[in-house]
Design an enzyme around this catalytic site. Structure first.
Site, short mmCIF file in Angstrom:
data_model
loop_
_atom_site.label_atom_id
_atom_site.label_comp_id
_atom_site.label_asym_id
_atom_site.label_seq_id
_atom_site.Cartn_x
_atom_site.Cartn_y
_atom_site.Cartn_z
N LYS A 1 0.84 -1.20 0.00
CA LYS A 1 0.00 0.00 0.00
C LYS A 1 0.88 1.25 0.00
O LYS A 1 0.68 2.16 -0.79
CB LYS A 1 -0.92 -0.03 1.22
CG LYS A 1 -1.83 1.18 1.31
CD LYS A 1 -2.81 1.04 2.47
CE LYS A 1 -3.59 2.34 2.64
NZ LYS A 1 -4.50 2.30 3.78
N GLU B 1 10.76 -4.43 4.34
CA GLU B 1 10.92 -5.82 3.90
C GLU B 1 10.54 -5.97 2.43
O GLU B 1 11.26 -6.59 1.64
CB GLU B 1 9.99 -6.74 4.73
CG GLU B 1 10.35 -6.82 6.21
CD GLU B 1 9.61 -5.82 7.06
OE1 GLU B 1 9.30 -4.70 6.55
OE2 GLU B 1 9.31 -6.11 8.23
N GLY C 1 -4.76 -2.06 5.18
CA GLY C 1 -3.93 -3.18 4.70
C GLY C 1 -4.57 -4.53 4.99
O GLY C 1 -4.65 -5.40 4.12
N ARG C 2 -5.05 -4.73 6.22
CA ARG C 2 -5.58 -6.05 6.58
C ARG C 2 -7.01 -6.26 6.10
O ARG C 2 -7.61 -7.29 6.37
CB ARG C 2 -5.47 -6.26 8.10
CG ARG C 2 -6.05 -5.15 8.95
CD ARG C 2 -5.61 -5.26 10.41
NE ARG C 2 -6.03 -4.09 11.19
CZ ARG C 2 -5.36 -2.95 11.27
NH1 ARG C 2 -4.21 -2.81 10.61
NH2 ARG C 2 -5.80 -1.95 12.00
N GLU D 1 -4.02 -6.77 15.10
CA GLU D 1 -3.56 -5.46 14.63
C GLU D 1 -4.72 -4.46 14.68
O GLU D 1 -4.51 -3.27 14.83
CB GLU D 1 -2.99 -5.56 13.21
CG GLU D 1 -2.14 -4.36 12.82
CD GLU D 1 -1.33 -4.55 11.54
OE1 GLU D 1 -0.10 -4.63 11.61
OE2 GLU D 1 -1.95 -4.60 10.47
N HIS E 1 -2.81 -33.26 18.71
CA HIS E 1 -1.57 -33.95 19.09
C HIS E 1 -0.50 -32.93 19.41
O HIS E 1 0.69 -33.23 19.35
CB HIS E 1 -1.15 -34.89 17.96
CG HIS E 1 -2.25 -35.84 17.60
ND1 HIS E 1 -2.47 -37.02 18.29
CD2 HIS E 1 -3.26 -35.74 16.69
CE1 HIS E 1 -3.54 -37.63 17.79
NE2 HIS E 1 -4.04 -36.87 16.83
N LYS F 1 9.84 -0.18 13.98
CA LYS F 1 10.41 0.20 12.67
C LYS F 1 11.47 1.28 12.85
O LYS F 1 12.54 1.23 12.24
CB LYS F 1 9.32 0.71 11.74
CG LYS F 1 8.32 -0.34 11.28
CD LYS F 1 7.32 0.28 10.29
CE LYS F 1 6.19 -0.67 9.98
NZ LYS F 1 5.12 -0.05 9.21
O1 F6P Z 1 2.62 -4.21 9.92
C1 F6P Z 1 2.23 -2.91 9.64
C2 F6P Z 1 1.65 -2.77 8.31
O2 F6P Z 1 1.49 -1.42 8.11
C3 F6P Z 1 0.33 -3.53 8.10
O3 F6P Z 1 -0.75 -2.84 8.61
C4 F6P Z 1 0.31 -3.67 6.62
O4 F6P Z 1 -0.62 -4.62 6.22
C5 F6P Z 1 1.74 -4.06 6.36
O5 F6P Z 1 2.49 -3.27 7.26
C6 F6P Z 1 2.22 -3.85 4.95
O6 F6P Z 1 2.13 -2.53 4.56
P1 F6P Z 1 2.29 -2.12 3.05
O7 F6P Z 1 1.20 -2.75 2.27
O8 F6P Z 1 2.22 -0.64 3.04
O9 F6P Z 1 3.64 -2.61 2.56
#
Ligand code: F6P
Length: 555
Positions: free
Chosen positions: A211, A217, A271-272, A357, A388, A516
Site C-alpha cells: 500500500k 521488507e 492493509g488487513r 492489529e 496432538h 520500525k
Molecule cells: O505491519 C504494519 C503494516 O502497516 C500492516 O498494517 C500492513 O498490512 C503491512 O504493514 C504492509 O504494509 P504495506 O502494504 O504498506 O507494505
C-alpha cells in the site's frame, strides 16, 4: 465539569448489568445447561444460507444474550455500522474512511467517500485486474524473451501477503494448473531464495504489493528480485516482469514500474482489509476472475446480513458479543481458531493480523485509557494436528481458551472416510471441552478398561476433565470462493463490532511504528566498520556486540 452523557450512562448500565449477571452464570456448568434444556442447540445457533453458527457450547443463557444485545445497542453499534457503510472517517486517527465494503459492493447504489462515488474507480480497477489476470492465465502475457509467464511471485507483507496467501491455499483446487504462484514476505533472505529456487526468470512475473510502497521488507525483497531478473535478462526486461499494487503511484514510478503495470487501491482500504482490492491480484491470476467475483459475492452477502439482520439473528454480532463476554466478563485472555480443513491452514495467521492489529489497543478512539481488556491473543492451527500438540492445555490447563471450530460438511476429495473422521474429531473436541469428565466417571471408565481400584484412584485426578470450556462451531457446506468470502467478512465484522464495544479505532496500527524506527538505528550498528551504539540499553548493546564479535571470528 460536564457529567457523563446519557449514552455513556446507558453503556455503563449495560456493562454493570453484565457484571452482575456474571455472578448468576459463574456457577452454571454447560453439562447441566444441556441436560436442563433439550432445545439448547436450537436456542443458541444461527444460520445464514448454508452457514451454521452453533454457540450453544458458550457459557451463556438467554438473559446473557439479551444483556449483550443491550450492550451493543448502548455502544451505538447501529450508528457506527452506518458510519462505516457511509464512508465516514471512522478511522479517526488517520482521518480516513474504512471502506472495504465498497470493494465488494454488488449493488448499483453509489458508495461515497468525501462526497465522491468511488464505485467507478473500484469497478475500473477490477476490470483492469480481470484483463491482466486473463492474459497471464491464457499465456498471452509474454516475458521479455517472448516466453509466456508461468510463475507469479507476490512480494508483500502483512495485509499485502496474508490474505492472498491464505486464500490461494484455501482455493488451491481452483488454481490454474499451468501456473506456479509463490509468495515472499519475510526479509529473511531465505524466503526470497526459496521462492526463486528453480524458477526460470524468462517465465516469471513479480507482483510487488505494498500500500505504502515504503515497507522495508517488501522494498528490499523487490530490489533483490529485480537484481535477480536483471542479472538474467537485462534492465529492459523489468517492464515485462514486474507489476505493482499500491496506493502510492509516485513511489511505484520511482521503482521503475510504469502506470500501465500499476494496479491501484486507495487510502480508505486498510492493509488487513485489502484482499478484495488489487491486493487480490495474485489470487485472481491463480483462481481466475470468475472465482474472484464469487469471493466478492460472498463477502457482500455477509455485508448485507451484518447491516440488515437484527442483533439476535446476526452472525458476526453474535461472534463479537461472545468474544466480549468471554474476554471482559469471564476473564479469558486468549482465543483459538481451529479450522478442521487443511485448505484453511493459514486462516489463523490471517486472523491474527485482522484481530490483533485491529483491536490490540489500550486507548479509546479519543485517546483515553480503556477501562477493560481489549483483544485477546488469537492463535490457531488446523485440526486434527492440534489434538496432538497444544489441545492438552485446552482440556486440562488452568485457564479456558475460548475456541472457534470451523469445518466444511463436505470435502473436495474422494476420501470421504477421512472426512467423517475429521468431523467426528472436531465435534468430539468441542463436546469434551464443554461436558468434561468428572473424577467418578474417570474412575468408572478405568475400572471398565481393566485397571484395578488402587490404580484408578491414583490416576483419577489426572484423567479428570473440568469441562465448561466455551467454544463455537461454524459449519459450512463446502469451502469454495463464495464461502471463503463469507468467512472472512464474518470475522471482519466481528472485529469491527468488538472495536465499537471497546470504543477503540480498529483501523489504525500505530503500535508497529516504534519497532520500525528503532530498527533503522540498530541496522547500521550491526555493521563491523560502524561505531557500536553506546547510548543503547545494555541488552541491546550486548546483542549488537555479540553479533559483531561472532562475525569477526573465523568459523
Ligand atoms: O505491519 C504494519 C503494516 O502497516 C500492516 O498494517 C500492513 O498490512 C503491512 O504493514 C504492509 O504494509 P504495506 O502494504 O504498506 O507494505
Amino acid at each position: 465539569m460536564d457529567g457523563p452523557t446519557p449514552a455513556a450512562k446507558r453503556f455503563d448500565r449495560a456493562w454493570t448489568a453484565l457484571e452482575q449477571h456474571r455472578g448468576r452464570v459463574s456457577p452454571l456448568h454447560l453439562r447441566d445447561l444441556f441436560v436442563g434444556d433439550p432445545e439448547r442447540f436450537q436456542r443458541f445457533s444461527l444460520t445464514h444460507e448454508d452457514l451454521l453458527l452453533d454457540y450453544s457450547k458458550q457459557r451463556v443463557t438467554t438473559e446473557t444474550m439479551a444483556l449483550l444485545h443491550e450492550l451493543a445497542r448502548a455502544a451505538d453499534l447501529a450508528g457506527w455500522t452506518d458510519r462505516m457503510f457511509s464512508g465516514e472517517h471512522v478511522n479517526m486517527t488517520e482521518d480516513r474512511a474504512a471502506f472495504h465494503v465498497a470493494l465488494r459492493s454488488r449493488s448499483t447504489a453509489p458508495m461515497l467517500v468525501d462526497g465522491r462515488d468511488v464505485m467507478a474507480d473500484v469497478r475500473g480497477e477490477l476490470e483492469r485486474m480481470r484483463g491482466f489476470a486473463g492474459r497471464v492465465r491464457a499465456g498471452e502475457w509474454p516475458g521479455a524473451s517472448g516466453r509466456p509467464i508461468r510463475n507469479v511471485v507476490n512480494i508483500g507483507i502483512g495485509g499485502s501477503d496474508l490474505g492472498p496467501v491464505m486464500a490461494d491455499q484455501a482455493l488451491a483446487r481452483w488454481r490454474h494448473p499451468g501456473l506456479d504462484i509463490r509468495f515472499v514476505s519475510n526479509i529473511d533472505g531465505a524466503d526470497l531464495s526459496d521462492a526463486l529456487a528453480g524458477l526460470d526468470p524468462a517465465a516469471t512475473l513479480f507482483v510487488v504489493a505494498s500500500k505504502t510502497f515504503t515497507t522495508q521488507e517488501t522494498m528490499t525483497n523487490a530490489a533483490s528480485a529485480r537484481a535477480w531478473l536483471v542479472g538474467a535478462l537485462g534492465e529492459a526486461a523489468v517492464i515485462r516482469h514486474f507489476v505493482a499494487v499500491s496506493a502510492n503511484p509516485q513511489a511505484v514510478a520511482a521503482f521503475g514500474i510504469g502506470a500501465d503495470s500499476t494496479f491501484a487501491f486507495w487510502d480508505w482500504v486498510g492493509g488487513r482489509y485489502s484482499l478484495w482490492s488489487a491486493i487480490g491480484l495474485p489470487l485472481m491470476i491463480g483462481i481466475g476472475p470468475e472465482a474472484f467475483d464469487r469471493l466478492l459475492d460472498g463477502a457482500h452477502a455477509i455485508d448485507r446480513h451484518f447491516r440488515d439482520a437484527p442483533l439476535g439473528a446476526n452472525l458476526p454480532v453474535a461472534m463479537a458479543l461472545l468474544g466480549i463476554w468471554n474476554t471482559n466478563f469471564l476473564g479469558a485472555r486468549t482465543h483459538a481458531v481451529l479450522p478442521y480443513d487443511q485448505g484453511l491452514r493459514r486462516l489463523p495467521a490471517y486472523l491474527q493480523q485482522l484481530e490483533m492489529e485491529s483491536n490490540g489497543k489500550s486507548v479509546d478512539r479519543y485517546g483515553r485509557p480503556v477501562r477493560h481488556p481489549t483483544c485477546p491473543v488469537v492463535f490457531g492451527e488446523p485440526g486434527t494436528n492440534i489434538q496432538h500438540a497444544f489441545v492438552q492445555l485446552f482440556h486440562q490447563g488452568p485457564d479456558p481458551v475460548p475456541t472457534d471450530f470451523l469445518a466444511p460438511v463436505e470435502p473436495h476429495h474422494d476420501l470421504t472416510g477421512h472426512h467423517d473422521i475429521l468431523l467426528a474429531n472436531m465435534i468430539a473436541q468441542a463436546q469434551a471441552l464443554a461436558i468434561g469428565q468428572d473424577e467418578a466417571e474417570a474412575r468408572v471408565a478405568m475400572i471398565a478398561s481393566g485397571l484395578d481400584g488402587a490404580t484408578a484412584d491414583r490416576l483419577a485426578p489426572h484423567r479428570t476433565f473440568p469441562g465448561n470450556r466455551p467454544s463455537t462451531t461454524l459449519l459450512f457446506r463446502r469451502l469454495d470462493p463464495y464461502t471463503l468470502g463469507r468467512l472472512i467478512a464474518l470475522y471482519e465484522h466481528k472485529v469491527f463490532t468488538q472495536g465499537v464495544i471497546w470504543g477503540i479505532n480498529p483501523f489504525d496500527q500505530w503500535g508497529v511504528e516504534l519497532g520500525k524506527t528503532l530498527t533503522k538505528k540498530i541496522l547500521p550498528e550491526l555493521s563491523l566498520d560502524a561505531l557500536a551504539g553506546s547510548d543503547q540499553d545494555s541488552s541491546t548493546a550486548g546483542l549488537i556486540a555479540h553479533v559483531r564479535a561472532t562475525r569477526s571470528r573465523p568459523i
